[in-house]
Design a protein around this motif. Sequence first.
Motif, short mmCIF file in Angstrom:
data_model
loop_
_atom_site.label_atom_id
_atom_site.label_comp_id
_atom_site.label_asym_id
_atom_site.label_seq_id
_atom_site.Cartn_x
_atom_site.Cartn_y
_atom_site.Cartn_z
N ARG A 1 0.86 -1.19 0.00
CA ARG A 1 0.00 0.00 0.00
C ARG A 1 0.89 1.24 0.00
O ARG A 1 1.69 1.42 0.91
CB ARG A 1 -0.91 -0.02 1.22
CG ARG A 1 -1.89 -1.20 1.21
CD ARG A 1 -2.68 -1.26 2.48
NE ARG A 1 -1.79 -1.29 3.63
CZ ARG A 1 -2.16 -0.92 4.86
NH1 ARG A 1 -3.36 -0.50 5.10
NH2 ARG A 1 -1.29 -0.99 5.85
N PHE B 1 -2.61 2.13 -4.46
CA PHE B 1 -2.25 3.52 -4.17
C PHE B 1 -3.30 4.13 -3.25
O PHE B 1 -4.49 3.89 -3.41
CB PHE B 1 -2.16 4.32 -5.46
CG PHE B 1 -0.97 3.92 -6.29
CD1 PHE B 1 0.30 4.37 -5.95
CD2 PHE B 1 -1.11 3.09 -7.38
CE1 PHE B 1 1.40 3.99 -6.69
CE2 PHE B 1 -0.02 2.70 -8.14
CZ PHE B 1 1.24 3.15 -7.79
N VAL B 2 -2.82 4.86 -2.26
CA VAL B 2 -3.72 5.52 -1.31
C VAL B 2 -3.51 7.03 -1.45
O VAL B 2 -2.64 7.60 -0.80
CB VAL B 2 -3.43 5.08 0.13
CG1 VAL B 2 -4.47 5.66 1.08
CG2 VAL B 2 -3.38 3.57 0.23
N THR C 1 -3.57 10.67 -0.71
CA THR C 1 -3.71 11.26 0.62
C THR C 1 -3.41 12.75 0.55
O THR C 1 -2.52 13.16 -0.18
CB THR C 1 -2.70 10.58 1.57
OG1 THR C 1 -2.88 9.18 1.47
CG2 THR C 1 -2.90 11.01 3.00
N GLY D 1 -1.53 15.68 5.61
CA GLY D 1 -1.75 14.62 6.59
C GLY D 1 -1.02 13.35 6.25
O GLY D 1 -1.30 12.29 6.83
N PRO E 1 1.31 11.71 9.36
CA PRO E 1 0.48 11.03 10.38
C PRO E 1 -0.20 9.77 9.84
O PRO E 1 -0.33 8.77 10.55
CB PRO E 1 -0.57 12.08 10.76
CG PRO E 1 -0.10 13.37 10.25
CD PRO E 1 0.99 13.14 9.28
N ALA E 2 -0.61 9.81 8.57
CA ALA E 2 -1.27 8.65 8.00
C ALA E 2 -0.30 7.47 7.90
O ALA E 2 -0.67 6.32 8.16
CB ALA E 2 -1.85 8.98 6.62
N THR F 1 0.31 6.08 11.49
CA THR F 1 -0.79 5.30 12.06
C THR F 1 -1.14 4.10 11.19
O THR F 1 -2.18 3.48 11.38
CB THR F 1 -2.03 6.18 12.30
OG1 THR F 1 -2.31 6.91 11.10
CG2 THR F 1 -1.82 7.14 13.43
N GLY F 2 -0.27 3.80 10.23
CA GLY F 2 -0.41 2.53 9.49
C GLY F 2 -1.48 2.53 8.42
O GLY F 2 -2.00 1.49 8.06
N LYS F 3 -1.83 3.71 7.87
CA LYS F 3 -2.84 3.74 6.81
C LYS F 3 -2.27 3.17 5.51
O LYS F 3 -3.01 2.83 4.61
CB LYS F 3 -3.35 5.16 6.58
CG LYS F 3 -3.81 5.87 7.83
CD LYS F 3 -5.08 5.25 8.41
CE LYS F 3 -5.49 5.96 9.68
NZ LYS F 3 -6.44 5.16 10.46
#
Lengths: 294, 275
Positions: free
Chosen positions: B47, B86-87, B89, B93, B96-97, B100-102
Amino acid sequence: MLNKSVKPLTLVDLAVVLAVTAGVFFFFVRMVQVLDYHWDWQAIPGYFLFKDPETGRFHANMLLQGFGTTLKLSIWSMGIAFVLGTLSGIMGARGGFIGQMISRFYVETVRNIPSLVLVILFYYFVSSQFLDAMGLDQWVRNQSAPVTRAISLLLAESGQINAFVSAAAALAIYEGAYISEIVRGGINGVSGGQWEAAWSLGLSPFNTFRLVILPQAFRRAAFPLAGQFISTIKDSAIVSVISVQELTFQGMELMAATFLTFEIWITITLLYFILTFSLSRTISFFEKRMAIRQ
Amino acid sequence: MFDMKKVLMAVGLILLMPLALCLAGETGDRLSKESVIEKIQKDKVIRVGMSTFVPWAMKDKQGKLVGFEIDVARQLAKDMGVDVEFVPTAWSGIIPALMTGKFDVIIGGMGITAQRNLKVNFTTPYDYSGMSMVAHRKKAQGFSSLADFNKKDVNVAVRMGTTAEQAARKFLPKASLRLFENESQALQELNLGRVHAVVSSAPMPVFHALKYPDKLFVPLEENFTKEPIGFAIRKGDPDAVNFFNNWIINQHASGFLKEKKAFWFESRDWEDLVK
Protein backbone atom coordinates in the motif's frame (compact mmCIF):
# COMPACT_ATOMS: atom_id res chain seq x y z
CA MET A 1 -54.21 19.96 -3.75
CA LEU A 2 -53.89 22.72 -1.23
CA ASN A 3 -56.07 25.72 -1.86
CA LYS A 4 -53.43 28.29 -2.67
CA SER A 5 -54.51 31.21 -4.81
CA VAL A 6 -51.91 32.44 -7.26
CA LYS A 7 -51.24 36.12 -6.76
CA PRO A 8 -50.92 38.31 -9.83
CA LEU A 9 -47.49 39.62 -10.76
CA THR A 10 -47.01 43.19 -9.57
CA LEU A 11 -44.65 45.86 -10.83
CA VAL A 12 -42.52 45.42 -7.70
CA ASP A 13 -42.04 41.71 -8.47
CA LEU A 14 -40.98 42.58 -11.98
CA ALA A 15 -38.48 45.14 -10.70
CA VAL A 16 -36.99 42.60 -8.27
CA VAL A 17 -36.63 39.97 -11.00
CA LEU A 18 -34.94 42.49 -13.30
CA ALA A 19 -32.59 43.68 -10.55
CA VAL A 20 -31.55 40.14 -9.64
CA THR A 21 -30.96 39.19 -13.28
CA ALA A 22 -28.89 42.32 -13.85
CA GLY A 23 -26.94 41.62 -10.65
CA VAL A 24 -26.10 38.05 -11.66
CA PHE A 25 -25.17 39.17 -15.19
CA PHE A 26 -22.92 41.94 -13.86
CA PHE A 27 -21.27 39.50 -11.43
CA PHE A 28 -20.34 37.10 -14.23
CA VAL A 29 -19.14 39.86 -16.54
CA ARG A 30 -16.91 41.24 -13.78
CA MET A 31 -15.70 37.79 -12.89
CA VAL A 32 -14.59 37.09 -16.47
CA GLN A 33 -12.85 40.48 -16.64
CA VAL A 34 -11.13 40.36 -13.28
CA LEU A 35 -10.07 36.75 -13.44
CA ASP A 36 -8.65 36.96 -16.95
CA TYR A 37 -9.06 33.23 -16.95
CA HIS A 38 -8.75 30.78 -19.83
CA TRP A 39 -12.00 28.89 -19.57
CA ASP A 40 -11.81 25.35 -20.80
CA TRP A 41 -15.03 23.44 -20.36
CA GLN A 42 -14.30 20.84 -23.02
CA ALA A 43 -12.38 18.52 -20.74
CA ILE A 44 -15.08 18.38 -18.03
CA PRO A 45 -17.54 15.85 -19.56
CA GLY A 46 -14.63 13.43 -19.92
CA TYR A 47 -14.18 13.44 -16.16
CA PHE A 48 -17.69 12.05 -15.76
CA LEU A 49 -17.55 9.31 -18.33
CA PHE A 50 -14.81 8.14 -20.61
CA LYS A 51 -14.89 5.71 -23.49
CA ASP A 52 -12.49 2.84 -23.27
CA PRO A 53 -10.67 2.97 -26.61
CA GLU A 54 -10.26 -0.82 -26.67
CA THR A 55 -13.71 -2.09 -25.76
CA GLY A 56 -15.67 1.02 -26.78
CA ARG A 57 -17.60 0.87 -23.52
CA PHE A 58 -18.16 3.83 -21.23
CA HIS A 59 -16.72 3.90 -17.72
CA ALA A 60 -17.37 6.21 -14.79
CA ASN A 61 -14.52 8.65 -14.36
CA MET A 62 -13.35 10.55 -11.26
CA LEU A 63 -16.22 13.01 -10.83
CA LEU A 64 -18.92 10.39 -11.24
CA GLN A 65 -17.05 8.00 -8.93
CA GLY A 66 -16.71 10.78 -6.36
CA PHE A 67 -20.40 11.59 -6.71
CA GLY A 68 -21.19 7.92 -6.08
CA THR A 69 -18.98 7.86 -2.99
CA THR A 70 -20.64 11.02 -1.63
CA LEU A 71 -24.03 9.38 -2.20
CA LYS A 72 -23.00 6.13 -0.46
CA LEU A 73 -21.38 8.02 2.40
CA SER A 74 -24.47 10.19 2.90
CA ILE A 75 -26.87 7.24 2.87
CA TRP A 76 -24.81 5.21 5.35
CA SER A 77 -24.18 8.05 7.74
CA MET A 78 -27.81 9.19 7.56
CA GLY A 79 -29.01 5.67 8.31
CA ILE A 80 -26.71 5.16 11.29
CA ALA A 81 -27.25 8.72 12.53
CA PHE A 82 -31.01 8.17 12.43
CA VAL A 83 -30.81 5.03 14.59
CA LEU A 84 -28.29 6.58 16.96
CA GLY A 85 -30.12 9.90 17.22
CA THR A 86 -33.53 8.29 17.75
CA LEU A 87 -32.21 6.08 20.55
CA SER A 88 -30.43 8.98 22.21
CA GLY A 89 -33.44 11.27 21.70
CA ILE A 90 -35.82 8.78 23.31
CA MET A 91 -33.38 8.31 26.17
CA GLY A 92 -33.09 12.06 26.59
CA ALA A 93 -36.86 12.55 26.69
CA ARG A 94 -38.14 9.45 28.48
CA GLY A 95 -35.10 7.72 29.98
CA GLY A 96 -34.34 7.73 33.68
CA PHE A 97 -31.63 9.84 35.23
CA ILE A 98 -28.80 7.70 33.80
CA GLY A 99 -30.38 7.60 30.35
CA GLN A 100 -30.81 11.34 30.29
CA MET A 101 -27.24 11.85 31.46
CA ILE A 102 -25.88 9.60 28.70
CA SER A 103 -27.95 11.35 26.08
CA ARG A 104 -26.92 14.82 27.29
CA PHE A 105 -23.27 13.82 27.48
CA TYR A 106 -23.35 12.54 23.91
CA VAL A 107 -25.17 15.55 22.51
CA GLU A 108 -23.16 18.18 24.36
CA THR A 109 -19.79 16.59 23.61
CA VAL A 110 -20.39 16.14 19.91
CA ARG A 111 -22.14 19.43 19.32
CA ASN A 112 -19.27 21.33 20.86
CA ILE A 113 -16.57 19.78 18.69
CA PRO A 114 -16.11 21.10 15.15
CA SER A 115 -17.03 18.37 12.67
CA LEU A 116 -13.61 18.64 11.02
CA VAL A 117 -11.85 17.92 14.31
CA LEU A 118 -14.19 15.01 15.05
CA VAL A 119 -13.49 13.44 11.66
CA ILE A 120 -9.73 13.72 12.10
CA LEU A 121 -9.77 12.44 15.71
CA PHE A 122 -11.85 9.51 14.62
CA TYR A 123 -9.64 8.62 11.68
CA TYR A 124 -6.25 8.82 13.41
CA PHE A 125 -7.16 7.56 16.87
CA VAL A 126 -10.36 5.56 16.99
CA SER A 127 -10.16 3.94 13.59
CA SER A 128 -6.44 3.17 14.02
CA GLN A 129 -7.28 1.27 17.19
CA PHE A 130 -10.13 -0.76 15.72
CA LEU A 131 -10.38 -0.90 11.94
CA ASP A 132 -6.66 -1.01 11.16
CA ALA A 133 -5.93 -3.39 14.01
CA MET A 134 -8.70 -5.75 12.91
CA GLY A 135 -7.41 -5.68 9.35
CA LEU A 136 -10.74 -4.90 7.73
CA ASP A 137 -9.09 -4.03 4.41
CA GLN A 138 -7.14 -7.28 4.33
CA TRP A 139 -10.30 -9.22 5.12
CA VAL A 140 -12.06 -7.59 2.15
CA ARG A 141 -9.09 -8.37 -0.09
CA ASN A 142 -9.26 -12.04 0.84
CA GLN A 143 -12.91 -12.49 -0.10
CA SER A 144 -14.02 -14.03 -3.38
CA ALA A 145 -14.44 -11.70 -6.35
CA PRO A 146 -18.27 -11.33 -6.17
CA VAL A 147 -18.16 -10.53 -2.44
CA THR A 148 -15.39 -7.97 -2.95
CA ARG A 149 -17.41 -6.38 -5.74
CA ALA A 150 -20.54 -6.26 -3.60
CA ILE A 151 -18.60 -4.61 -0.78
CA SER A 152 -17.06 -2.06 -3.10
CA LEU A 153 -20.52 -1.32 -4.50
CA LEU A 154 -22.06 -0.85 -1.04
CA LEU A 155 -19.09 0.63 0.78
CA ALA A 156 -15.70 1.15 -0.83
CA GLU A 157 -12.78 -0.73 -2.38
CA SER A 158 -10.40 -2.59 -0.08
CA GLY A 159 -7.77 0.17 -0.18
CA GLN A 160 -10.22 2.82 0.91
CA ILE A 161 -12.54 0.87 3.14
CA ASN A 162 -10.96 1.85 6.47
CA ALA A 163 -11.13 5.53 5.67
CA PHE A 164 -14.68 5.17 4.34
CA VAL A 165 -16.01 3.31 7.37
CA SER A 166 -14.25 5.71 9.72
CA ALA A 167 -15.70 8.70 7.85
CA ALA A 168 -19.21 7.26 7.80
CA ALA A 169 -19.03 6.53 11.53
CA ALA A 170 -17.71 9.99 12.41
CA LEU A 171 -20.36 11.69 10.27
CA ALA A 172 -23.09 9.48 11.76
CA ILE A 173 -22.03 10.33 15.29
CA TYR A 174 -21.89 14.00 14.42
CA GLU A 175 -25.31 14.16 12.73
CA GLY A 176 -26.78 11.79 15.33
CA ALA A 177 -26.31 14.41 18.05
CA TYR A 178 -28.46 16.88 16.13
CA ILE A 179 -31.07 14.22 15.32
CA SER A 180 -31.16 13.34 19.02
CA GLU A 181 -32.20 16.89 19.88
CA ILE A 182 -34.81 16.95 17.13
CA VAL A 183 -36.34 13.66 18.30
CA ARG A 184 -36.24 14.73 21.96
CA GLY A 185 -37.97 17.98 21.09
CA GLY A 186 -40.58 16.07 19.07
CA ILE A 187 -41.38 13.75 21.97
CA ASN A 188 -41.48 16.52 24.53
CA GLY A 189 -43.72 18.49 22.21
CA VAL A 190 -46.51 15.90 22.35
CA SER A 191 -48.99 17.25 24.92
CA GLY A 192 -49.40 15.51 28.28
CA GLY A 193 -53.09 15.01 27.53
CA GLN A 194 -52.13 12.33 24.98
CA TRP A 195 -50.50 10.25 27.71
CA GLU A 196 -53.48 10.58 30.00
CA ALA A 197 -55.92 9.72 27.21
CA ALA A 198 -53.93 6.59 26.29
CA TRP A 199 -53.72 5.47 29.92
CA SER A 200 -57.42 5.94 30.40
CA LEU A 201 -57.92 3.67 27.40
CA GLY A 202 -55.90 1.02 29.25
CA LEU A 203 -52.72 1.05 27.12
CA SER A 204 -49.51 0.02 28.84
CA PRO A 205 -46.81 2.73 29.14
CA PHE A 206 -44.70 1.02 26.45
CA ASN A 207 -47.61 0.75 24.04
CA THR A 208 -48.65 4.31 24.76
CA PHE A 209 -45.19 5.44 23.80
CA ARG A 210 -44.96 3.20 20.73
CA LEU A 211 -48.47 3.67 19.32
CA VAL A 212 -49.50 7.14 20.47
CA ILE A 213 -46.53 9.33 21.29
CA LEU A 214 -43.81 8.27 18.85
CA PRO A 215 -45.89 8.60 15.66
CA GLN A 216 -46.92 12.10 16.67
CA ALA A 217 -43.39 12.98 17.69
CA PHE A 218 -42.04 11.86 14.33
CA ARG A 219 -44.64 13.85 12.45
CA ARG A 220 -43.46 16.94 14.33
CA ALA A 221 -39.80 16.06 13.81
CA ALA A 222 -40.13 15.02 10.14
CA PHE A 223 -39.11 18.30 8.55
CA PRO A 224 -36.27 19.30 10.85
CA LEU A 225 -35.03 15.72 10.32
CA ALA A 226 -35.19 16.13 6.57
CA GLY A 227 -33.18 19.33 6.88
CA GLN A 228 -30.58 17.41 8.88
CA PHE A 229 -30.33 14.84 6.09
CA ILE A 230 -29.60 17.57 3.58
CA SER A 231 -26.96 18.88 5.99
CA THR A 232 -25.36 15.44 6.05
CA ILE A 233 -24.79 15.56 2.30
CA LYS A 234 -23.13 18.95 2.59
CA ASP A 235 -21.11 17.98 5.66
CA SER A 236 -19.78 14.91 3.86
CA ALA A 237 -17.41 17.24 1.98
CA ILE A 238 -15.22 17.59 5.08
CA VAL A 239 -14.13 13.95 5.00
CA SER A 240 -11.92 14.87 2.05
CA VAL A 241 -9.36 15.79 4.74
CA ILE A 242 -8.92 12.12 5.61
CA SER A 243 -8.58 11.30 1.92
CA VAL A 244 -11.93 9.60 1.44
CA GLN A 245 -12.39 9.76 -2.31
CA GLU A 246 -15.68 11.60 -2.35
CA LEU A 247 -16.71 14.39 -4.67
CA THR A 248 -14.69 17.21 -3.10
CA PHE A 249 -11.53 15.10 -2.80
CA GLN A 250 -11.78 13.89 -6.40
CA GLY A 251 -12.35 17.45 -7.54
CA MET A 252 -9.27 18.68 -5.69
CA GLU A 253 -7.18 15.84 -7.10
CA LEU A 254 -8.37 16.75 -10.59
CA MET A 255 -7.53 20.40 -10.01
CA ALA A 256 -4.06 19.46 -8.83
CA ALA A 257 -3.53 17.48 -12.04
CA THR A 258 -5.22 19.73 -14.59
CA PHE A 259 -5.25 23.23 -13.03
CA LEU A 260 -8.85 23.69 -14.26
CA THR A 261 -9.69 25.25 -10.90
CA PHE A 262 -12.87 27.18 -11.61
CA GLU A 263 -14.44 24.76 -14.08
CA ILE A 264 -14.12 21.94 -11.57
CA TRP A 265 -15.30 23.92 -8.54
CA ILE A 266 -18.36 25.09 -10.48
CA THR A 267 -19.11 21.54 -11.62
CA ILE A 268 -18.80 20.24 -8.05
CA THR A 269 -21.08 22.99 -6.76
CA LEU A 270 -23.71 22.02 -9.34
CA LEU A 271 -23.45 18.35 -8.41
CA TYR A 272 -23.99 19.03 -4.70
CA PHE A 273 -26.84 21.35 -5.60
CA ILE A 274 -28.53 18.70 -7.76
CA LEU A 275 -28.31 16.22 -4.90
CA THR A 276 -29.57 18.48 -2.11
CA PHE A 277 -32.14 20.32 -4.19
CA SER A 278 -33.77 17.15 -5.50
CA LEU A 279 -33.87 15.82 -1.93
CA SER A 280 -35.48 18.99 -0.61
CA ARG A 281 -38.05 18.92 -3.47
CA THR A 282 -38.90 15.31 -2.65
CA ILE A 283 -39.35 16.25 0.98
CA SER A 284 -41.66 19.16 0.26
CA PHE A 285 -43.70 16.84 -1.99
CA PHE A 286 -44.24 14.52 0.98
CA GLU A 287 -44.84 17.49 3.22
CA LYS A 288 -47.81 18.49 1.06
CA ARG A 289 -49.11 14.92 0.93
CA MET A 290 -48.94 14.66 4.71
CA ALA A 291 -50.61 18.02 5.17
CA ILE A 292 -53.55 16.79 3.09
CA ARG A 293 -53.83 13.56 5.07
CA GLN A 294 -53.92 15.32 8.40
CA MET B 1 33.74 -14.60 54.94
CA PHE B 2 31.31 -15.02 52.09
CA ASP B 3 29.02 -12.20 51.39
CA MET B 4 25.75 -14.03 50.96
CA LYS B 5 24.20 -11.27 48.89
CA LYS B 6 27.01 -11.23 46.33
CA VAL B 7 26.95 -15.00 45.97
CA LEU B 8 23.24 -15.02 45.39
CA MET B 9 23.58 -12.29 42.81
CA ALA B 10 26.32 -14.16 40.97
CA VAL B 11 24.27 -17.35 40.93
CA GLY B 12 21.28 -15.40 39.71
CA LEU B 13 23.28 -13.82 36.91
CA ILE B 14 24.64 -17.18 35.78
CA LEU B 15 21.15 -18.59 35.70
CA LEU B 16 19.82 -15.59 33.78
CA MET B 17 22.58 -15.64 31.15
CA PRO B 18 21.03 -18.18 28.77
CA LEU B 19 17.73 -16.36 29.03
CA ALA B 20 19.35 -13.05 28.06
CA LEU B 21 21.07 -14.71 25.11
CA CYS B 22 17.76 -16.20 24.04
CA LEU B 23 16.12 -12.79 24.23
CA ALA B 24 18.84 -11.19 22.13
CA GLY B 25 18.36 -13.83 19.46
CA GLU B 26 14.64 -13.37 19.59
CA THR B 27 14.86 -9.59 19.15
CA GLY B 28 16.47 -10.02 15.75
CA ASP B 29 13.92 -12.63 14.83
CA ARG B 30 11.05 -10.48 16.01
CA LEU B 31 12.32 -7.42 14.14
CA SER B 32 12.38 -9.27 10.85
CA LYS B 33 8.97 -10.80 11.47
CA GLU B 34 7.48 -7.42 12.28
CA SER B 35 9.06 -5.73 9.28
CA VAL B 36 6.69 -4.19 6.83
CA ILE B 37 8.43 -6.24 4.12
CA GLU B 38 7.13 -9.39 5.79
CA LYS B 39 3.65 -7.91 6.01
CA ILE B 40 3.64 -6.87 2.36
CA GLN B 41 4.58 -10.38 1.30
CA LYS B 42 2.00 -11.98 3.53
CA ASP B 43 -0.80 -9.67 2.36
CA LYS B 44 0.38 -9.89 -1.28
CA VAL B 45 -0.11 -6.15 -1.61
CA ILE B 46 1.98 -3.06 -1.02
CA ARG B 47 0.00 0.00 0.00
CA VAL B 48 1.64 3.19 -1.23
CA GLY B 49 0.73 6.60 0.15
CA MET B 50 1.00 9.42 -2.39
CA SER B 51 -0.48 12.76 -3.30
CA THR B 52 -1.08 14.45 -6.63
CA PHE B 53 1.98 16.38 -7.82
CA VAL B 54 2.49 17.02 -11.52
CA PRO B 55 4.31 15.10 -13.01
CA TRP B 56 5.20 12.82 -10.08
CA ALA B 57 1.73 11.40 -9.63
CA MET B 58 -1.51 12.43 -11.27
CA LYS B 59 -4.68 10.97 -12.72
CA ASP B 60 -4.86 10.61 -16.48
CA LYS B 61 -7.95 11.21 -18.60
CA GLN B 62 -9.32 7.83 -17.65
CA GLY B 63 -8.85 8.32 -13.93
CA LYS B 64 -5.83 6.01 -13.89
CA LEU B 65 -2.79 7.04 -11.89
CA VAL B 66 0.27 7.92 -13.96
CA GLY B 67 3.55 9.68 -13.28
CA PHE B 68 7.12 9.18 -12.17
CA GLU B 69 6.31 7.92 -8.67
CA ILE B 70 3.61 5.67 -10.00
CA ASP B 71 6.08 3.99 -12.36
CA VAL B 72 8.58 3.59 -9.51
CA ALA B 73 5.98 2.07 -7.16
CA ARG B 74 4.62 -0.28 -9.86
CA GLN B 75 8.12 -1.54 -10.66
CA LEU B 76 8.83 -2.02 -6.95
CA ALA B 77 5.65 -4.04 -6.50
CA LYS B 78 6.48 -6.12 -9.58
CA ASP B 79 9.94 -6.91 -8.23
CA MET B 80 8.44 -7.90 -4.88
CA GLY B 81 5.85 -10.08 -6.65
CA VAL B 82 2.88 -8.32 -5.08
CA ASP B 83 0.04 -6.05 -6.16
CA VAL B 84 0.23 -2.33 -5.61
CA GLU B 85 -2.52 -0.27 -4.04
CA PHE B 86 -2.25 3.52 -4.17
CA VAL B 87 -3.72 5.52 -1.31
CA PRO B 88 -4.13 9.13 -2.48
CA THR B 89 -3.71 11.26 0.62
CA ALA B 90 -3.89 14.95 1.35
CA TRP B 91 -0.25 16.08 1.58
CA SER B 92 -0.63 17.87 4.92
CA GLY B 93 -1.75 14.62 6.59
CA ILE B 94 0.50 12.16 4.82
CA ILE B 95 3.07 11.65 7.61
CA PRO B 96 0.48 11.03 10.38
CA ALA B 97 -1.27 8.65 8.00
CA LEU B 98 1.97 6.68 7.52
CA MET B 99 2.68 6.66 11.25
CA THR B 100 -0.79 5.30 12.06
CA GLY B 101 -0.41 2.53 9.49
CA LYS B 102 -2.84 3.74 6.81
CA PHE B 103 -0.30 2.51 4.25
CA ASP B 104 3.11 0.82 4.16
CA VAL B 105 5.35 3.38 2.47
CA ILE B 106 5.23 6.93 1.10
CA ILE B 107 6.49 7.12 -2.46
CA GLY B 108 5.42 10.65 -3.14
CA GLY B 109 8.35 12.83 -4.09
CA MET B 110 9.03 13.45 -0.44
CA GLY B 111 12.18 15.48 0.16
CA ILE B 112 14.41 14.13 2.92
CA THR B 113 14.57 16.70 5.70
CA ALA B 114 15.80 16.51 9.28
CA GLN B 115 12.41 17.44 10.75
CA ARG B 116 10.60 14.75 8.78
CA ASN B 117 13.34 12.26 9.55
CA LEU B 118 12.64 12.65 13.27
CA LYS B 119 9.19 11.21 12.65
CA VAL B 120 9.80 8.69 9.88
CA ASN B 121 12.72 6.82 8.35
CA PHE B 122 13.96 7.57 4.86
CA THR B 123 15.62 5.38 2.28
CA THR B 124 18.60 6.44 0.25
CA PRO B 125 17.52 8.96 -2.45
CA TYR B 126 15.95 7.57 -5.60
CA ASP B 127 15.68 11.00 -7.15
CA TYR B 128 16.83 14.59 -6.69
CA SER B 129 14.63 17.56 -7.05
CA GLY B 130 15.14 21.28 -6.78
CA MET B 131 13.11 24.36 -6.09
CA SER B 132 12.18 26.58 -8.94
CA MET B 133 9.98 29.62 -9.30
CA VAL B 134 7.39 30.97 -11.67
CA ALA B 135 6.48 34.67 -11.49
CA HIS B 136 3.87 37.09 -12.78
CA ARG B 137 5.11 39.20 -15.71
CA LYS B 138 3.47 42.45 -14.63
CA LYS B 139 3.80 42.17 -10.86
CA ALA B 140 7.37 40.92 -10.84
CA GLN B 141 8.64 42.96 -13.75
CA GLY B 142 12.41 43.01 -13.94
CA PHE B 143 12.87 40.54 -11.08
CA SER B 144 15.70 38.16 -11.90
CA SER B 145 17.28 37.00 -8.64
CA LEU B 146 16.22 35.68 -5.26
CA ALA B 147 17.16 39.04 -3.74
CA ASP B 148 14.55 40.76 -5.94
CA PHE B 149 11.85 38.60 -4.39
CA ASN B 150 13.17 38.88 -0.84
CA LYS B 151 11.40 42.14 -0.09
CA LYS B 152 8.73 43.10 2.37
CA ASP B 153 5.99 43.89 -0.14
CA VAL B 154 6.48 40.73 -2.22
CA ASN B 155 3.88 37.96 -1.90
CA VAL B 156 4.85 34.38 -2.62
CA ALA B 157 2.43 31.43 -2.76
CA VAL B 158 3.46 27.87 -1.84
CA ARG B 159 1.84 24.55 -1.06
CA MET B 160 1.50 24.03 2.69
CA GLY B 161 3.79 21.55 4.40
CA THR B 162 6.07 21.06 1.39
CA THR B 163 9.80 21.62 1.13
CA ALA B 164 8.82 24.54 -1.10
CA GLU B 165 7.43 26.21 2.01
CA GLN B 166 10.69 25.59 3.87
CA ALA B 167 12.79 26.82 0.96
CA ALA B 168 10.70 29.96 0.65
CA ARG B 169 11.06 30.65 4.38
CA LYS B 170 14.79 30.15 4.19
CA PHE B 171 15.62 31.97 0.98
CA LEU B 172 12.90 34.63 1.05
CA PRO B 173 12.57 35.45 4.76
CA LYS B 174 11.37 38.99 4.11
CA ALA B 175 8.67 38.17 1.59
CA SER B 176 5.21 37.32 2.91
CA LEU B 177 4.10 33.78 2.28
CA ARG B 178 0.63 32.66 1.29
CA LEU B 179 0.03 28.99 2.09
CA PHE B 180 -2.33 26.77 0.14
CA GLU B 181 -3.47 23.19 0.55
CA ASN B 182 -2.96 22.43 -3.14
CA GLU B 183 -0.59 23.51 -5.85
CA SER B 184 -3.46 24.43 -8.16
CA GLN B 185 -4.73 26.98 -5.65
CA ALA B 186 -1.30 28.58 -5.37
CA LEU B 187 -1.00 28.76 -9.15
CA GLN B 188 -4.48 30.21 -9.44
CA GLU B 189 -3.45 32.98 -7.08
CA LEU B 190 -0.48 33.69 -9.34
CA ASN B 191 -2.58 33.67 -12.52
CA LEU B 192 -4.90 36.20 -10.92
CA GLY B 193 -1.91 38.40 -10.14
CA ARG B 194 -2.51 38.35 -6.40
CA VAL B 195 0.99 37.08 -5.65
CA HIS B 196 4.32 37.83 -7.29
CA ALA B 197 5.50 34.24 -7.59
CA VAL B 198 4.97 30.58 -6.75
CA VAL B 199 7.83 28.47 -5.39
CA SER B 200 7.59 24.76 -6.17
CA SER B 201 9.64 21.73 -7.11
CA ALA B 202 11.02 21.69 -10.65
CA PRO B 203 9.84 21.17 -13.37
CA MET B 204 6.30 22.30 -12.58
CA PRO B 205 7.03 26.08 -12.51
CA VAL B 206 8.67 25.90 -15.92
CA PHE B 207 5.77 23.89 -17.38
CA HIS B 208 3.29 26.33 -15.98
CA ALA B 209 5.15 29.33 -17.41
CA LEU B 210 5.19 27.62 -20.81
CA LYS B 211 1.43 27.26 -20.62
CA TYR B 212 0.78 30.98 -20.02
CA PRO B 213 3.76 32.65 -21.75
CA ASP B 214 2.06 36.04 -22.08
CA LYS B 215 1.31 36.26 -18.38
CA LEU B 216 4.03 34.33 -16.53
CA PHE B 217 7.78 33.84 -16.71
CA VAL B 218 10.59 31.95 -15.00
CA PRO B 219 12.79 34.53 -13.23
CA LEU B 220 15.66 32.25 -12.14
CA GLU B 221 17.66 30.33 -14.67
CA GLU B 222 18.52 27.47 -12.36
CA ASN B 223 16.88 25.67 -9.47
CA PHE B 224 17.93 27.29 -6.22
CA THR B 225 18.03 24.13 -4.08
CA LYS B 226 18.90 20.50 -4.59
CA GLU B 227 16.91 18.05 -2.54
CA PRO B 228 17.24 14.31 -2.11
CA ILE B 229 13.95 12.43 -2.47
CA GLY B 230 13.39 9.16 -0.63
CA PHE B 231 10.76 6.60 0.33
CA ALA B 232 9.42 7.20 3.83
CA ILE B 233 8.59 4.30 6.15
CA ARG B 234 7.67 3.93 9.80
CA LYS B 235 10.53 4.08 12.28
CA GLY B 236 12.12 1.03 13.82
CA ASP B 237 12.14 -1.14 10.73
CA PRO B 238 15.77 -1.74 9.67
CA ASP B 239 14.79 -4.62 7.37
CA ALA B 240 12.59 -2.42 5.25
CA VAL B 241 15.20 0.33 5.01
CA ASN B 242 17.74 -2.25 3.87
CA PHE B 243 15.41 -3.81 1.32
CA PHE B 244 14.25 -0.52 -0.21
CA ASN B 245 17.79 0.94 -0.21
CA ASN B 246 19.14 -1.98 -2.16
CA TRP B 247 16.22 -1.91 -4.55
CA ILE B 248 16.94 1.78 -5.21
CA ILE B 249 20.67 1.17 -5.69
CA ASN B 250 19.78 -1.52 -8.22
CA GLN B 251 17.41 0.75 -10.09
CA HIS B 252 20.04 3.48 -10.27
CA ALA B 253 22.48 0.94 -11.65
CA SER B 254 20.11 -0.53 -14.22
CA GLY B 255 19.19 2.90 -15.57
CA PHE B 256 15.48 2.44 -14.81
CA LEU B 257 15.24 5.58 -12.69
CA LYS B 258 17.17 7.67 -15.20
CA GLU B 259 14.97 6.53 -18.05
CA LYS B 260 11.75 7.28 -16.16
CA LYS B 261 13.06 10.64 -15.05
CA ALA B 262 13.87 11.58 -18.63
CA PHE B 263 10.36 10.67 -19.73
CA TRP B 264 8.46 12.50 -16.99
CA PHE B 265 10.71 15.50 -16.32
CA GLU B 266 12.58 16.27 -19.50
CA SER B 267 10.02 15.39 -22.13
CA ARG B 268 6.43 16.50 -22.35
CA ASP B 269 5.27 13.41 -24.24
CA TRP B 270 2.97 12.54 -21.36
CA GLU B 271 0.87 15.67 -21.60
CA ASP B 272 -1.68 14.06 -23.90
CA LEU B 273 -2.34 11.44 -21.24
CA VAL B 274 -3.57 14.02 -18.79
CA LYS B 275 -5.55 16.60 -20.71
